[in-house]
Design a protein around this motif. Structure first.
Motif, PDB file in Angstrom:
ATOM      1  N   HIS A   1      -7.820 -17.228  -3.331  1.00  0.00           N
ATOM      2  CA  HIS A   1      -7.840 -15.810  -2.962  1.00  0.00           C
ATOM      3  C   HIS A   1      -6.427 -15.228  -3.047  1.00  0.00           C
ATOM      4  O   HIS A   1      -5.456 -15.835  -2.580  1.00  0.00           O
ATOM      5  CB  HIS A   1      -8.396 -15.637  -1.555  1.00  0.00           C
ATOM      6  CG  HIS A   1      -8.310 -14.237  -1.045  1.00  0.00           C
ATOM      7  ND1 HIS A   1      -9.096 -13.220  -1.516  1.00  0.00           N
ATOM      8  CD2 HIS A   1      -7.490 -13.677  -0.101  1.00  0.00           C
ATOM      9  CE1 HIS A   1      -8.801 -12.101  -0.901  1.00  0.00           C
ATOM     10  NE2 HIS A   1      -7.819 -12.358  -0.012  1.00  0.00           N
ATOM     11  N   VAL A   2      -6.315 -14.057  -3.663  1.00  0.00           N
ATOM     12  CA  VAL A   2      -5.037 -13.363  -3.742  1.00  0.00           C
ATOM     13  C   VAL A   2      -5.224 -11.933  -3.270  1.00  0.00           C
ATOM     14  O   VAL A   2      -6.311 -11.347  -3.394  1.00  0.00           O
ATOM     15  CB  VAL A   2      -4.445 -13.375  -5.171  1.00  0.00           C
ATOM     16  CG1 VAL A   2      -4.116 -14.794  -5.613  1.00  0.00           C
ATOM     17  CG2 VAL A   2      -5.388 -12.705  -6.153  1.00  0.00           C
ATOM     18  N   GLN A   3      -4.147 -11.346  -2.731  1.00  0.00           N
ATOM     19  CA  GLN A   3      -4.163  -9.975  -2.243  1.00  0.00           C
ATOM     20  C   GLN A   3      -2.736  -9.466  -2.249  1.00  0.00           C
ATOM     21  O   GLN A   3      -1.801 -10.210  -1.936  1.00  0.00           O
ATOM     22  CB  GLN A   3      -4.748  -9.904  -0.835  1.00  0.00           C
ATOM     23  CG  GLN A   3      -4.857  -8.505  -0.266  1.00  0.00           C
ATOM     24  CD  GLN A   3      -5.551  -8.494   1.090  1.00  0.00           C
ATOM     25  OE1 GLN A   3      -6.060  -9.532   1.558  1.00  0.00           O
ATOM     26  NE2 GLN A   3      -5.572  -7.340   1.737  1.00  0.00           N
ATOM     27  N   GLY A   4      -2.546  -8.220  -2.663  1.00  0.00           N
ATOM     28  CA  GLY A   4      -1.198  -7.699  -2.703  1.00  0.00           C
ATOM     29  C   GLY A   4      -1.152  -6.283  -3.244  1.00  0.00           C
ATOM     30  O   GLY A   4      -2.164  -5.569  -3.292  1.00  0.00           O
ATOM     31  N   THR A   5       0.072  -5.879  -3.644  1.00  0.00           N
ATOM     32  CA  THR A   5       0.300  -4.524  -4.137  1.00  0.00           C
ATOM     33  C   THR A   5       1.081  -4.600  -5.453  1.00  0.00           C
ATOM     34  O   THR A   5       2.069  -5.333  -5.546  1.00  0.00           O
ATOM     35  CB  THR A   5       1.082  -3.685  -3.122  1.00  0.00           C
ATOM     36  OG1 THR A   5       0.338  -3.614  -1.895  1.00  0.00           O
ATOM     37  CG2 THR A   5       1.321  -2.270  -3.646  1.00  0.00           C
ATOM     38  N   LEU A   6       0.609  -3.840  -6.438  1.00  0.00           N
ATOM     39  CA  LEU A   6       1.326  -3.706  -7.704  1.00  0.00           C
ATOM     40  C   LEU A   6       2.141  -2.421  -7.667  1.00  0.00           C
ATOM     41  O   LEU A   6       1.672  -1.382  -7.194  1.00  0.00           O
ATOM     42  CB  LEU A   6       0.349  -3.659  -8.885  1.00  0.00           C
ATOM     43  CG  LEU A   6      -0.490  -4.905  -9.155  1.00  0.00           C
ATOM     44  CD1 LEU A   6      -1.456  -4.635 -10.300  1.00  0.00           C
ATOM     45  CD2 LEU A   6       0.387  -6.100  -9.478  1.00  0.00           C
ATOM     46  N   GLU A   7       3.380  -2.488  -8.164  1.00  0.00           N
ATOM     47  CA  GLU A   7       4.246  -1.319  -8.188  1.00  0.00           C
ATOM     48  C   GLU A   7       4.580  -0.957  -9.629  1.00  0.00           C
ATOM     49  O   GLU A   7       5.085  -1.781 -10.386  1.00  0.00           O
ATOM     50  CB  GLU A   7       5.528  -1.591  -7.409  1.00  0.00           C
ATOM     51  CG  GLU A   7       6.436  -0.379  -7.322  1.00  0.00           C
ATOM     52  CD  GLU A   7       7.646  -0.632  -6.438  1.00  0.00           C
ATOM     53  OE1 GLU A   7       8.772  -0.641  -6.988  1.00  0.00           O
ATOM     54  OE2 GLU A   7       7.457  -0.836  -5.212  1.00  0.00           O
ATOM     55  N   PHE A   8       4.252   0.279 -10.024  1.00  0.00           N
ATOM     56  CA  PHE A   8       4.559   0.803 -11.357  1.00  0.00           C
ATOM     57  C   PHE A   8       5.806   1.669 -11.253  1.00  0.00           C
ATOM     58  O   PHE A   8       5.798   2.717 -10.588  1.00  0.00           O
ATOM     59  CB  PHE A   8       3.404   1.648 -11.907  1.00  0.00           C
ATOM     60  CG  PHE A   8       2.196   0.853 -12.305  1.00  0.00           C
ATOM     61  CD1 PHE A   8       2.013   0.454 -13.617  1.00  0.00           C
ATOM     62  CD2 PHE A   8       1.239   0.500 -11.345  1.00  0.00           C
ATOM     63  CE1 PHE A   8       0.897  -0.273 -13.994  1.00  0.00           C
ATOM     64  CE2 PHE A   8       0.121  -0.223 -11.720  1.00  0.00           C
ATOM     65  CZ  PHE A   8      -0.049  -0.622 -13.039  1.00  0.00           C
ATOM     66  N   ALA A   9       6.883   1.218 -11.865  1.00  0.00           N
ATOM     67  CA  ALA A   9       8.101   2.018 -11.915  1.00  0.00           C
ATOM     68  C   ALA A   9       7.934   3.127 -12.955  1.00  0.00           C
ATOM     69  O   ALA A   9       7.037   3.071 -13.806  1.00  0.00           O
ATOM     70  CB  ALA A   9       9.296   1.132 -12.267  1.00  0.00           C
ATOM     71  N   PRO A  10       8.774   4.166 -12.910  1.00  0.00           N
ATOM     72  CA  PRO A  10       8.680   5.214 -13.946  1.00  0.00           C
ATOM     73  C   PRO A  10       8.781   4.620 -15.351  1.00  0.00           C
ATOM     74  O   PRO A  10       9.696   3.857 -15.650  1.00  0.00           O
ATOM     75  CB  PRO A  10       9.878   6.119 -13.629  1.00  0.00           C
ATOM     76  CG  PRO A  10      10.111   5.928 -12.172  1.00  0.00           C
ATOM     77  CD  PRO A  10       9.796   4.493 -11.883  1.00  0.00           C
ATOM     78  N   GLY A  11       7.816   4.963 -16.195  1.00  0.00           N
ATOM     79  CA  GLY A  11       7.768   4.434 -17.555  1.00  0.00           C
ATOM     80  C   GLY A  11       6.896   3.220 -17.709  1.00  0.00           C
ATOM     81  O   GLY A  11       6.505   2.874 -18.836  1.00  0.00           O
ATOM     82  N   ASP A  12       6.555   2.521 -16.606  1.00  0.00           N
ATOM     83  CA  ASP A  12       5.691   1.334 -16.699  1.00  0.00           C
ATOM     84  C   ASP A  12       4.254   1.766 -16.962  1.00  0.00           C
ATOM     85  O   ASP A  12       3.753   2.716 -16.345  1.00  0.00           O
ATOM     86  CB  ASP A  12       5.747   0.513 -15.418  1.00  0.00           C
ATOM     87  CG  ASP A  12       7.056  -0.229 -15.261  1.00  0.00           C
ATOM     88  OD1 ASP A  12       7.813  -0.279 -16.259  1.00  0.00           O
ATOM     89  OD2 ASP A  12       7.326  -0.757 -14.153  1.00  0.00           O
ATOM     90  N   SER A  13       3.575   1.035 -17.851  1.00  0.00           N
ATOM     91  CA  SER A  13       2.173   1.334 -18.161  1.00  0.00           C
ATOM     92  C   SER A  13       1.256   0.138 -17.954  1.00  0.00           C
ATOM     93  O   SER A  13       0.043   0.268 -18.090  1.00  0.00           O
ATOM     94  CB  SER A  13       2.044   1.825 -19.611  1.00  0.00           C
ATOM     95  OG  SER A  13       2.511   0.833 -20.507  1.00  0.00           O
TER      96      SER A  13
END
Length: 603
Positions: A155-167
């Protein structure tokens, strides 16, 4: 009894064609000229390419009407609209609310992902679309399905962060391998946004299904779908057939595939396909394409089968599908496009109107007098150009003759016999008047007794001008020179063999039967050449007739030789390089002048 008639490589249409036949013609036209043509452009192309070729009589009628300011006979003309650029429809798929609010759309790249049990982990791509100039966060966590956390995956759980320009970002989930034989299992990865002030929203694929495939068995082969429906397009389109491998993935597995006719016919409705599919160790899907032909359908549906068989490598077929354990069968249904059906309905209604424009004659006397009285027949065609000055001049000069010919009954009366008989009577009357006028003109210009010169100049020119313009129109409108050349030669043949030959034949039969009259005896009995024909015969006193026939024959042979030479040297009887066509025209005109001079000198 009507419909579509084959002639060489073209399909000729008539007013009784069915909508299914019309759909086939439209589909073929779109294949040849482009799938993005509008209905109006398709209709213009069909009218240009698929109508029956015009007869020589239509070309002659059109030429006469053009000379006299009468109603035009519609010609096949290429439309500039066929080459126009049209804007693309549905050119983008971005959501308006996302664009207006400058939001980012975040979702998975795909909604189902398959991974082998012996894989270390599965990496699920998360994609950002829309506005990518801001920093956004998205939460993720796994959720049990038939696969259980700690037993089949971690099991995994977390948060993804998209920086400006990341797609793109990756969610990685470890996979737990075991040695037991299991059926395929699955679990889920869900996305969510907990920050209400975030400049992001979730897309349609906010949850991904992860299928864990057991790798301890070769597996079971089956189609992704047991049946599929494909809507016919304006052009041939490929249907991708996907074959799945479940409940295992070990070893190399192969199977044969082929198509089989049902109501759909190979090469007509679809392109037959056959071959071998190969699954490498761990590979869970394989595919092949079947080409669906754009044959043109209105309401009909067709069906064919796709079969996989002869599996090797230890795998087997799903016994619960059609075909059992021996093979697997998929049914493909080809449907007619509902949008194309509406288009066909509009075209058929328009074509029923346009059929009337192709007719040369009229069905009642009122229309005949209307067309005779007004310039260009009254201009009831919105697409026709307005009449010019020459049209008005020629109309005024020919108005009495138009009104005279309008008295001929239409072809609806007495099955056309009334029109035929009255036409002959009007032709005879006009011929008598024109003959007397030509004789008087020739007497003034060339002196008495020179009717022959008048005949081969003014009379011949007047009777040949309509054929000349008719041949010009045929040369411009037809892809070949047959109608253009045949129109002139056919007209002259009728003039010589029927117009001249028939009266001479009747006279040659009449005089021996009726016998010599007193006037005939007084005029011819004293002639030397009458010996042996004292009881009566047709006499033509023209000492230059033999020479005229000889010169005419030589000129005719020269014309034929010129046409043959042009076919070899230029590549066609008409047209070609500017110098050659002008030289040919000058040569043919000179032959006519040579014949006139030869007749004058020999007489």
């Amino acid at each position: 009894s009507g419909g579509v008639v084959k002639e060489d490589d073209r399909t000729l249409l008539d007013a009784d064609m069915s909508k299914e036949e019309m759909a086939a013609v439209v589909a073929r036209t779109r294949q040849q000229h482009g799938a993005n043509l509008s209905d109006a452009q398709v209709m213009k192309l069909i009218e240009k390419e698929n109508q029956a070729p015009k007869s020589r009589a239509q070309y002659r009628v059109g030429a006469v009407r053009e000379l006299t300011g009468g109603k035009r006979v519609e010609a096949n003309k290429a439309e500039n609209a066929l080459c126009s650029v049209v804007p693309a429809v549905d050119a983008y798929d971005d959501r308006t609310d996302v664009i207006n609010k400058h939001l980012s759309i975040i979702d998975f790249e795909c909604d189902v992902y398959t991974v082998m049990e012996n894989a270390v982990s599965v990496k699920a791509p998360v994609i950002r679309r829309g506005d990518t100039n801001t920093k956004v966060r998205v939460d993720y966590k796994t959720r049990d399905g038939t696969a259980k956390a700690s037993l089949d995956y971690e099991h995994v759980q977390g948060t993804l962060e998209f920086a400006p320009g990341d797609s793109e970002q990756i969610v990685e989930v470890p996979i737990i391998d075991d040695a037991s034989l299991e059926i395929d299992e699955c679990f889920y990865i869900d996305l969510s946004i907990s920050d209400s002030s975030s400049m992001a929203c979730l897309g349609d694929q906010k949850s991904m299904t992860i299928i864990i495939m057991d790798d301890d068995d070769p597996g079971i082969l089956l189609f992704e779908r047991e049946s599929a429906s494909v809507t016919e397009a304006a052009e041939d389109k490929a249907l991708t057939i996907l074959v799945k491998r479940k409940a295992g993935g070990s070893g190399r597995v192969t199977c044969k595939y082929r198509t089989e006719d049902d109501t759909a016919i190979a090469n007509a409705d679809y392109k037959p396909a056959s071959g071998e599919l190969v699954f490498k160790p761990g590979q869970t899907t394989a595919s092949f394409d079947v080409m669906i032909h754009a044959r043109g359908r209105y309401e009909s549906t067709e069906q064919f089968r796709v079969i996989i068989e002869e599996v090797e490598g230890g795998a087997k077929f799903d016994k619960n599908t059609d075909g059992g354990s021996e093979c697997c069968i998929m049914y493909v249904e080809i449907l007619a496009d509902s949008g194309a059906k509406e288009s066909i309905d509009r075209m058929m209604s328009q074509f029923k109107i346009n059929w009337d424009k192709t007719t040369v004659g009229t069905s009642n006397w009122k229309d005949q007098f209307k067309e005779a009285f007004f310039v260009n027949g009254g201009q009831d065609d919105d697409e026709a150009p307005p009449p010019g000055v020459l049209d008005y001049v020629m109309h005024a000069l020919n108005l009495p003759w138009k009104l005279l010919c309008a008295t001929v009954p239409p072809t609806d009366f007495l099955d056309g016999w009334a029109c035929f008989c009255c036409s002959l009577a009007v032709i005879g009357l006009v011929t008598a008047i024109i003959g007397d006028m030509a004789g008087l003109l020739g007497c003034c210009l060339f002196g008495p007794g020179n009717d022959g010169i008048t005949a081969i100049t003014f009379v011949a020119l007047g009777t040949s001008l309509p054929d000349t313009f008719a041949s010009k129109t045929a040369a411009l409108m037809d892809p070949h020179a047959d109608a253009s050349i045949g129109n002139v030669t056919g007209s002259n043949s009728v003039n010589v063999f029927l117009g001249l030959g028939l009266p001479w034949m009747i006279a040659a039969i009449y005089w021996p039967i009726a016998g010599a009259s007193d006037d005939w005896k007084r005029k011819y009995l004293s002639k030397d050449f009458i010996e042996g024909f004292e009881k009566g015969a047709l006499v033509v006193e023209d000492p230059g007739l033999g020479n005229s026939v000889l010169v005419f024959t030589i000129c005719a042979l020269a014309c034929m030789a010129t046409l043959l030479a042009r076919r070899k040297l230029v590549g066609g009887e008409l047209g070609g390089p500017d110098a050659s066509k002008r030289a040919t025209a000058a040569f043919f005109v000179s032959l006519w002048l040579v014949f006139i001079l030869a007749y004058i000198f020999t007489n």
